[in-house]
Design an enzyme around this catalytic site. Structure first.
Site, PDB file in Angstrom:
ATOM      1  N   GLN A 126       0.831  -1.203   0.000  1.00  0.00           N
ATOM      2  CA  GLN A 126       0.000   0.000   0.000  1.00  0.00           C
ATOM      3  C   GLN A 126       0.867   1.255   0.000  1.00  0.00           C
ATOM      4  OE1 GLN A 126      -3.411  -0.483   2.963  1.00  0.00           O
ATOM      5  NE2 GLN A 126      -2.127  -2.231   3.512  1.00  0.00           N
TER       6      GLN A 126
ATOM      7  N   HIS B 276      -1.296   1.421  -4.606  1.00  0.00           N
ATOM      8  CA  HIS B 276      -1.638   2.841  -4.491  1.00  0.00           C
ATOM      9  C   HIS B 276      -0.749   3.722  -5.351  1.00  0.00           C
ATOM     10  CE1 HIS B 276      -3.693   2.119  -0.318  1.00  0.00           C
ATOM     11  NE2 HIS B 276      -4.435   1.743  -1.333  1.00  0.00           N
TER      12      HIS B 276
ATOM     13  N   CYS C 282       3.700  17.537 -19.085  1.00  0.00           N
ATOM     14  CA  CYS C 282       3.926  16.315 -19.859  1.00  0.00           C
ATOM     15  C   CYS C 282       4.955  16.568 -20.957  1.00  0.00           C
ATOM     16  CB  CYS C 282       2.609  15.847 -20.478  1.00  0.00           C
ATOM     17  SG  CYS C 282       2.736  14.312 -21.425  1.00  0.00           S
TER      18      CYS C 282
ATOM     19  N   SER D 177      -2.488  -1.640   9.242  1.00  0.00           N
ATOM     20  CA  SER D 177      -3.534  -1.606  10.264  1.00  0.00           C
ATOM     21  C   SER D 177      -4.740  -2.459   9.912  1.00  0.00           C
ATOM     22  CB  SER D 177      -3.990  -0.159  10.491  1.00  0.00           C
ATOM     23  OG  SER D 177      -4.473   0.400   9.279  1.00  0.00           O
TER      24      SER D 177
ATOM     25  N   ASN E 110       3.212  -6.850  13.201  1.00  0.00           N
ATOM     26  CA  ASN E 110       2.743  -5.482  13.396  1.00  0.00           C
ATOM     27  C   ASN E 110       3.063  -5.048  14.824  1.00  0.00           C
ATOM     28  OD1 ASN E 110       1.476  -3.335  11.969  1.00  0.00           O
ATOM     29  ND2 ASN E 110      -0.377  -3.593  13.184  1.00  0.00           N
TER      30      ASN E 110
ATOM     31  N   CYS F  25       8.677  -4.352  12.796  1.00  0.00           N
ATOM     32  CA  CYS F  25       8.881  -5.310  11.705  1.00  0.00           C
ATOM     33  C   CYS F  25      10.364  -5.524  11.404  1.00  0.00           C
ATOM     34  CB  CYS F  25       8.175  -4.813  10.441  1.00  0.00           C
ATOM     35  SG  CYS F  25       6.421  -4.493  10.654  1.00  0.00           S
TER      36      CYS F  25
END
Length: 310
Positions: free
Chosen positions: A140, A158, A207, A251, A275, A293
């Protein structure tokens, strides 16, 4: 179509990135399971036999590298929280302010490095690939620390801070420029007393495709936007074949990612959560390892004594 695919497509059609699960949806996935084990030896036995390992990571992994999360109390940039800036509406109203926010985040990330958790995952992938076993990371996070650590099989659900998308032609491109455009040099300070730079649209990132010159936006999934269906299809494929799933530093409250591991667990596949604390999904998993972790994950993914290294 498998249970995960049908449920995933139904939920993705109903919810957008950043929404939390309702209590009814949480109950839907509730399973009658024994309390999760924290026995590392037992986990290591399961790990030694797994052929297709899926690792789902969240902000907790990056936080150990000093990456700001912009979530919860105190998670502000100037006087705004991410939820107020990371939206299509905010970009339409004030693209200069939103680009200042993302320029700040990009510049911060250039000074951050993978921590032991990122490195353990990448090393595990390299090692197991030589044994005909696979590791895929579904993250994520948008900071690319997994990529920097050396992870190859990576699904960034994401998006990435270091990719842009043209609002005119839709072209997506990697972009590691620092600053991303001259007008943003020295801008983006997070101090609440800092005034907006109010950069004209024509001076914001543009761009570079022939004849386009459209306004670029960060190629990230904003609040109120759906996840890329192509990426979700790849996620579905990996979760369908995995025989071990790790949930690391997340989470487990933001949909649709929050349903990935519970759905894997529902079909009897071992799931291990790493976690700092328990989450709403903890009781559905076979293992739970509390703590940072960067401390708990390296020994979990280290070479097992039964592995044959060629």
């Amino acid at each position: 179509m498998c249970l995960f695919q049908s449920t995933a497509r139904r939920l993705v059609s109903q919810v957008h990135c950043g929404l939390k699960a309702s209590s009814s949806k949480k109950q839907k996935f509730c399973l009658e399971m024994a309390r999760p084990s924290s026995n590392m030896a037992d986990f290591r036995e399961v790990f030694a036999k797994a052929k297709h390992i899926t690792i789902i990571t969240g902000a907790g992994v990056s936080a150990e590298s000093g990456v700001p999360t912009f979530r919860g109390a105190g998670g502000f940039w100037r006087k705004w929280q991410a939820q107020e800036l990371a939206t299509p509406g905010a970009f339409a109203r004030n693209p200069s302010r939103v680009w200042e926010f993302y320029h700040y985040r990009r510049e911060v990330m250039l000074s951050k490095h993978p921590n032991p958790a990122h490195i353990a995952i990448a090393e595990c992938e390299r090692r197991l690939s030589k044994q005909g076993r696979s590791v895929v990371v579904i993250t994520q996070n948008i900071d690319e620390l997994h990529r920097k650590a050396g992870t190859k099989h990576l699904l960034e659900i994401h998006g990435s801070l270091f990719k842009t998308r043209c609002t005119s032609c839709g072209n997506v491109a990697a972009n590691y420029k620092s600053p991303i455009c001259p007008a943003l040099a020295g801008k983006g300070a997070p101090d609440p007393d800092t005034e907006d730079a109010a950069i004209p649209v024509e001076d914001l990132p543009q761009c570079e495709e022939d004849g386009c010159n459209g306004l670029l936006r960060p190629h990230v999934v904003w609040f109120g936007e759906a996840l890329d269906p192509g990426v979700l299809t790849e996620v579905e494929k990996e979760l369908d074949i995995c025989d071990l799933c790790l949930v690391v530093g997340t989470s487990s409250v933001v949909y649709p990612a929050a349903m990935f591991a519970p759905q894997v667990s529902a079909r009897g596949v071992p799931v291990a959560e790493f976690n700092m604390e328990t989450t709403p999904a903890t009781e559905r998993f076979r293992f739970h390892f509390p703590g940072p972790c960067g401390i708990t994950l390296p020994p979990a993914l280290a070479r097992h004594e039964t592995e044959i290294i060629s």
